[in-house]
Design a protein around this motif. Structure first.
Motif, short mmCIF file in Angstrom:
data_model
loop_
_atom_site.label_atom_id
_atom_site.label_comp_id
_atom_site.label_asym_id
_atom_site.label_seq_id
_atom_site.Cartn_x
_atom_site.Cartn_y
_atom_site.Cartn_z
N ALA A 1 -6.05 -11.00 -11.76
CA ALA A 1 -5.25 -10.99 -12.98
C ALA A 1 -3.83 -10.53 -12.71
N ALA A 2 -3.00 -10.67 -13.75
CA ALA A 2 -1.65 -10.14 -13.74
C ALA A 2 -1.40 -9.52 -15.11
N GLY A 3 -0.68 -8.42 -15.13
CA GLY A 3 -0.42 -7.76 -16.40
C GLY A 3 0.80 -6.88 -16.35
N ILE A 4 1.07 -6.22 -17.48
CA ILE A 4 2.23 -5.34 -17.61
C ILE A 4 1.73 -3.91 -17.84
N VAL A 5 2.35 -2.97 -17.15
CA VAL A 5 1.98 -1.57 -17.33
C VAL A 5 2.29 -1.14 -18.76
N GLU A 6 1.27 -0.64 -19.46
CA GLU A 6 1.45 -0.14 -20.82
C GLU A 6 1.77 1.35 -20.80
N SER A 7 1.06 2.11 -19.96
CA SER A 7 1.31 3.54 -19.83
C SER A 7 0.70 4.04 -18.53
N VAL A 8 1.14 5.20 -18.09
CA VAL A 8 0.64 5.75 -16.82
C VAL A 8 0.11 7.16 -17.04
N GLY A 9 -0.84 7.55 -16.18
CA GLY A 9 -1.37 8.90 -16.22
C GLY A 9 -0.53 9.84 -15.37
N GLU A 10 -0.96 11.09 -15.31
CA GLU A 10 -0.24 12.08 -14.51
C GLU A 10 -0.22 11.68 -13.03
N ASN A 11 0.85 12.08 -12.36
CA ASN A 11 1.03 11.89 -10.92
C ASN A 11 1.22 10.44 -10.49
N VAL A 12 1.45 9.55 -11.44
CA VAL A 12 1.74 8.15 -11.09
C VAL A 12 3.26 7.97 -11.04
N VAL A 13 3.77 7.63 -9.87
CA VAL A 13 5.22 7.46 -9.70
C VAL A 13 5.60 6.07 -9.19
N GLU A 14 4.63 5.31 -8.73
CA GLU A 14 4.92 3.99 -8.15
C GLU A 14 5.31 2.96 -9.20
N VAL A 15 4.76 3.09 -10.39
CA VAL A 15 5.03 2.11 -11.45
C VAL A 15 5.39 2.83 -12.74
N GLN A 16 5.97 2.08 -13.66
CA GLN A 16 6.29 2.62 -14.98
C GLN A 16 6.03 1.54 -16.02
N ALA A 17 6.05 1.94 -17.28
CA ALA A 17 5.80 0.98 -18.36
C ALA A 17 6.75 -0.20 -18.25
N GLY A 18 6.18 -1.42 -18.35
CA GLY A 18 6.97 -2.64 -18.27
C GLY A 18 6.91 -3.35 -16.95
N ASP A 19 6.41 -2.68 -15.90
CA ASP A 19 6.33 -3.32 -14.58
C ASP A 19 5.24 -4.39 -14.56
N LEU A 20 5.51 -5.47 -13.83
CA LEU A 20 4.50 -6.51 -13.60
C LEU A 20 3.61 -6.07 -12.45
N VAL A 21 2.30 -6.03 -12.67
CA VAL A 21 1.37 -5.52 -11.67
C VAL A 21 0.15 -6.43 -11.53
N LEU A 22 -0.51 -6.28 -10.39
CA LEU A 22 -1.75 -7.00 -10.11
C LEU A 22 -2.85 -5.99 -9.77
N PRO A 23 -4.02 -6.09 -10.39
CA PRO A 23 -5.15 -5.27 -9.94
C PRO A 23 -5.72 -5.91 -8.67
N VAL A 24 -6.18 -5.10 -7.75
CA VAL A 24 -6.76 -5.62 -6.51
C VAL A 24 -8.07 -4.88 -6.21
N VAL A 25 -9.02 -5.62 -5.68
CA VAL A 25 -10.32 -5.03 -5.33
C VAL A 25 -10.17 -4.04 -4.18
N GLN A 26 -9.34 -4.39 -3.22
CA GLN A 26 -9.21 -3.57 -2.02
C GLN A 26 -8.29 -2.37 -2.27
N ARG A 27 -8.82 -1.19 -2.13
CA ARG A 27 -8.04 0.03 -2.34
C ARG A 27 -6.95 0.16 -1.27
N ASN A 28 -5.82 0.76 -1.65
CA ASN A 28 -4.72 0.97 -0.71
C ASN A 28 -3.92 2.19 -1.18
#
Length: 386
Positions: A78-105
């Motif tokens: 899938a592809a989606g837009i960040v709606e909100s982030v939890g504590e300690n999340v700095v890589e993305v912010q609301a509005g970013d285009l992101v992809l969920p991935v099965v493989q953890r990294n």
């Protein structure tokens, strides 16, 4: 896609639609669910579009055992837009285009920093819950929890994904093309570049010409393979495969008394340098291994059979120099390699458009299942709100 995005729902539960599956092989049912806010290290994502992968089908059919996730929300490409982030999340912010991935990294553990892509930040994480605490962020209309699926659960208008399973991508990439990079295409193309590391002039044999197999062909074409052989029972796949660089075709039902591996060896003067099994069949893995070149042939397993039988290979067959390996998501490290593939698409070096054969609205998601089960589609884009 416009990156600016203001969320008025941050920190609050969201009610939305989800395609819920309540039993093995049953049609998905559109239900109203509640999606909790993200916790530490998590991100809530508004899904723009998703697609159906054979991995979804395999789990959807699983009636019992460790791979039976009912009731639950499937979907992982899938592809989606960040709606909100939890504590300690700095890589993305609301509005970013992101992809969920099965493989953890996570980018922090030994495996993420060095060879391989088997992130060990949460070594015992369940496939049907959030990886940090093993709980669910979904409740159905009766307040009962719903299972997650492969850390994504993209058959929902909103989902919660751990940051270690999320990749930020350039908003220049059309969202439907970005969706393809979430799993299937990345698995195939990535396997040619990371797992196999195909050299220019190599010969390649691909068992199964679905999305992953065709993505292997595309990757082999980019890497400069001299001969790319596609093996599939569906003759309609052959014309499609030519567009992705396949040069020769083998229909297993037309080989007469010869095995497919014998045919491959004859076509490549002794065996293919690289064989890719993209179906998830133990017998085909054996055929692929037998069709690889003596002394240096490499067989890469990309297909998944949840209930497959063991594979038997004599040690002497390995001693002669042939090798066999598996590769989750093609062996790539998602956070660094998927953005690289996106740039290849923007530079017109990687072809993605041909993988999309159908499009449906979210409420018609069961049509996507029908198309894939009938062998009529590669990727069917499922639009959430269109």
């Amino acid at each position: 896609m416009e990156a600016k995005f203001r969320s008025d729902t941050a920190g609050k539960p969201i009610r939305c639609r989800a395609a819920v599956c309540r039993g093995a092989g049953e049609p998905l049912v559109m239900e109203e669910i509640q999606v909790a806010p993200p916790k530490i290290g998590e991100v809530r994502v508004k899904i723009i579009c998703t697609s159906l992968c054979h991995g979804d089908i395999s789990f959807w059919r699983s009636e019992s055992g460790p791979f039976s996730f009912f009731p639950g929300i499937f979907g992982h490409e899938a592809a989606g837009i960040v709606e909100s982030v939890g504590e300690n999340v700095v890589e993305v912010q609301a509005g970013d285009l992101v992809l969920p991935v099965v493989q953890r990294n996570c980018g922090e553990c030994r495996d993420c920093k060095f060879k391989g892509n088997a992130c060990t930040k949460f070594p015992a994480a369940s496939l049907n819950a959030m990886p940090r605490d093993g709980s669910s962020r979904f409740l159905d209309k009766d307040g009962q929890p719903l299972h997650h699926f492969l850390f994504a659960s993209s058959f929902s208008e909103y989902t919660v994904v751990d940051m270690t399973h999320l990749v930020k991508i350039s908003p220049e990439v059309p969202v439907d093309k970005a969706c393809l990079l979430s799993c299937g295409v990345t698995t195939g193309v990535g396997a040619t570049m990371k797992a196999a590391q195909i050299e220019e002039g190599s010969t390649v044999a691909i068992f199964g010409l679905g999305t992953v197999g065709l993505a292997v062909a595309e990757g082999a074409r980019i890497r400069g393979a001299s001969k790319i052989i596609g093996i599939d029972k569906n003759l309609e796949k052959f014309e499609i495969a030519k567009k992705f660089g396949v040069t020769d075709f083998v229909n297993p039902t037309s080989c007469g008394k010869d095995s497919v591996s014998q045919v491959i060896r004859e076509m490549t003067d002794g065996g293919a340098d690289y064989c890719f099994e993209c179906v998830g069949s133990t017998s085909l893995i054996r055929e692929a291994f037998d069709g690889s070149r003596q002394g240096c042939g490499k067989t890469v397993i990309l297909g998944a059979d949840l209930h497959g039988s063991p594979l038997s290979i004599h040690p002497l067959e390995i001693l002669t120099g042939k090798s066999i390996m598996g590769a989750t998501l093609g062996g790539i490290k998602p956070k660094q390699d998927i953005p690289h593939l996106a740039q290849k698409y923007l530079k017109k070096e990687l072809r993605l458009d041909g993988f999309i054969t159908h499009e449906v609205n979210f409420e018609d998601i069961n049509k996507a299942f029908d198309l894939l089960l009938q062998g009529k589609s590669l990727r069917c884009i499922i639009w959430m709100d269109r």
